[in-house]
Design a protein around this motif. Structure first.
Motif, PDB file in Angstrom:
ATOM      1  N   CYS A   1       7.077   2.087  -4.461  1.00 59.09           N
ATOM      2  CA  CYS A   1       6.510   3.398  -4.099  1.00 59.09           C
ATOM      3  C   CYS A   1       5.737   3.417  -2.668  1.00 59.09           C
ATOM      4  CB  CYS A   1       5.354   3.788  -5.173  1.00 59.09           C
ATOM      5  SG  CYS A   1       4.336   5.130  -4.952  1.00 59.09           S
ATOM      6  N   ILE A   2       6.228   4.517  -2.008  1.00 56.72           N
ATOM      7  CA  ILE A   2       5.791   4.435  -0.471  1.00 56.72           C
ATOM      8  C   ILE A   2       4.720   5.294  -0.158  1.00 56.72           C
ATOM      9  CG2 ILE A   2       7.978   3.740   0.207  1.00 56.72           C
ATOM     10  CD1 ILE A   2       8.088   6.823   1.323  1.00 56.72           C
ATOM     11  N   ASP A   3       4.252   6.294  -1.464  1.00 53.08           N
ATOM     12  CA  ASP A   3       3.407   7.247  -1.213  1.00 53.08           C
ATOM     13  C   ASP A   3       2.102   6.832  -0.561  1.00 53.08           C
ATOM     14  OD1 ASP A   3       5.043   8.731  -2.718  1.00 53.08           O
ATOM     15  OD2 ASP A   3       3.870   8.693  -4.451  1.00 53.08           O
ATOM     16  N   ALA A   4       1.132   5.746  -0.887  1.00 52.87           N
ATOM     17  CA  ALA A   4      -0.183   5.459  -0.217  1.00 52.87           C
ATOM     18  C   ALA A   4       0.167   4.746   1.195  1.00 52.87           C
ATOM     19  CB  ALA A   4      -0.713   4.208  -0.863  1.00 52.87           C
ATOM     20  N   TRP A   5       1.198   4.182   1.539  1.00 50.32           N
ATOM     21  CA  TRP A   5       1.554   3.791   3.109  1.00 50.32           C
ATOM     22  C   TRP A   5       2.017   5.054   3.832  1.00 50.32           C
ATOM     23  CZ3 TRP A   5       6.031   4.975   5.131  1.00 50.32           C
ATOM     24  CH2 TRP A   5       6.325   4.429   6.557  1.00 50.32           C
ATOM     25  N   PHE A   6       2.451   6.035   3.288  1.00 52.49           N
ATOM     26  CA  PHE A   6       3.102   7.086   4.125  1.00 52.49           C
ATOM     27  C   PHE A   6       2.155   8.098   4.251  1.00 52.49           C
ATOM     28  CE2 PHE A   6       5.404  11.386   4.252  1.00 52.49           C
ATOM     29  CZ  PHE A   6       5.962  11.105   5.360  1.00 52.49           C
ATOM     30  N   SER A   7       0.999   8.237   3.592  1.00 55.60           N
ATOM     31  CA  SER A   7      -0.096   9.123   3.770  1.00 55.60           C
ATOM     32  C   SER A   7      -1.149   8.493   4.582  1.00 55.60           C
ATOM     33  CB  SER A   7      -0.724   9.732   2.163  1.00 55.60           C
ATOM     34  OG  SER A   7      -1.112   8.629   1.691  1.00 55.60           O
ATOM     35  N   SER A   8      -1.182   6.903   4.532  1.00 58.01           N
ATOM     36  CA  SER A   8      -2.498   6.394   4.929  1.00 58.01           C
ATOM     37  C   SER A   8      -2.041   5.570   6.229  1.00 58.01           C
ATOM     38  CB  SER A   8      -3.128   5.759   4.178  1.00 58.01           C
ATOM     39  OG  SER A   8      -3.752   6.693   3.235  1.00 58.01           O
TER      40      SER A   8
END
Length: 183
Positions: A104-111
């Protein structure tokens, strides 16, 4: 008591594992060609329609083909490093290759930075990156320079060519901006 020969028992095991791997592979996402539907220059993400339909065989063994839903907010991949980037005017209809992340890339992509996974998903449609610049045979470049590096328009009417011992600029208008250096 009669048992089946070992070769038959191994064939049964082989078939079981073959089916198990086929079922696993059916849900595994790695990469697929896509067609850009929309580009957001502010977020530098694209909406992509995958260019390959999925094949599903139902319980009656009837084959159905369906399009994967649009991939939304897909980060783009362009050449970028050392404080420089090569930006391209991405437009609907451009082709790309969507590569699906292992996690899952969500946290990396947003932060940015190093992050913990928000979800434990793997190879999901929502975790793709669009590599810009992949194309199909109907879209090959005419007059491809195989003996020089070029930054060019698709039709070849505008180009900067770096060849052996020369730099050529071909364009109807050439502007050079900067402050002149006086010796």
């Amino acid at each position: 008591m009669m048992t089946s020969p070992i070769s038959e028992r191994l064939d049964e095991d082989e078939e079981f594992y073959r089916r198990m791997l086929a079922a696993f592979a059916a849900d595994l996402r790695v990469a697929t060609p896509g067609i850009i539907q929309e580009f957001d220059p502010a977020t530098q993400t694209v909406t992509v329609q995958t260019a390959i339909r999925e094949k599903i065989i139902d319980e009656q063994l009837v084959t159905h083909w369906f399009e994967i839903p649009l991939l939304l907010d897909v980060p783009i991949v362009i050449p970028r490093a050392g404080g420089f980037a090569l930006t391209l005017p991405i437009v609907p209809g451009d082709e790309c290759l969507v590569v699906f992340a292992d996690r899952c890339i969500d946290a990396w992509f947003s932060s940015g930075g190093v992050q913990n996974q928000i979800e434990s998903r793997r190879h999901e449609l929502s975790d793709g990156f669009a590599i810009i610049g992949v194309w199909s045979q109907p879209r090959v470049l005419a007059g491809y320079a195989s003996d020089a590096a070029q930054l060019r328009s698709d039709d070849g009417s505008v180009a900067i060519t770096l060849g052996a011992g020369s730099i050529d600029i071909d364009a109807p208008i050439v502007r050079i901006n900067g402050t002149p250096i006086t010796p």
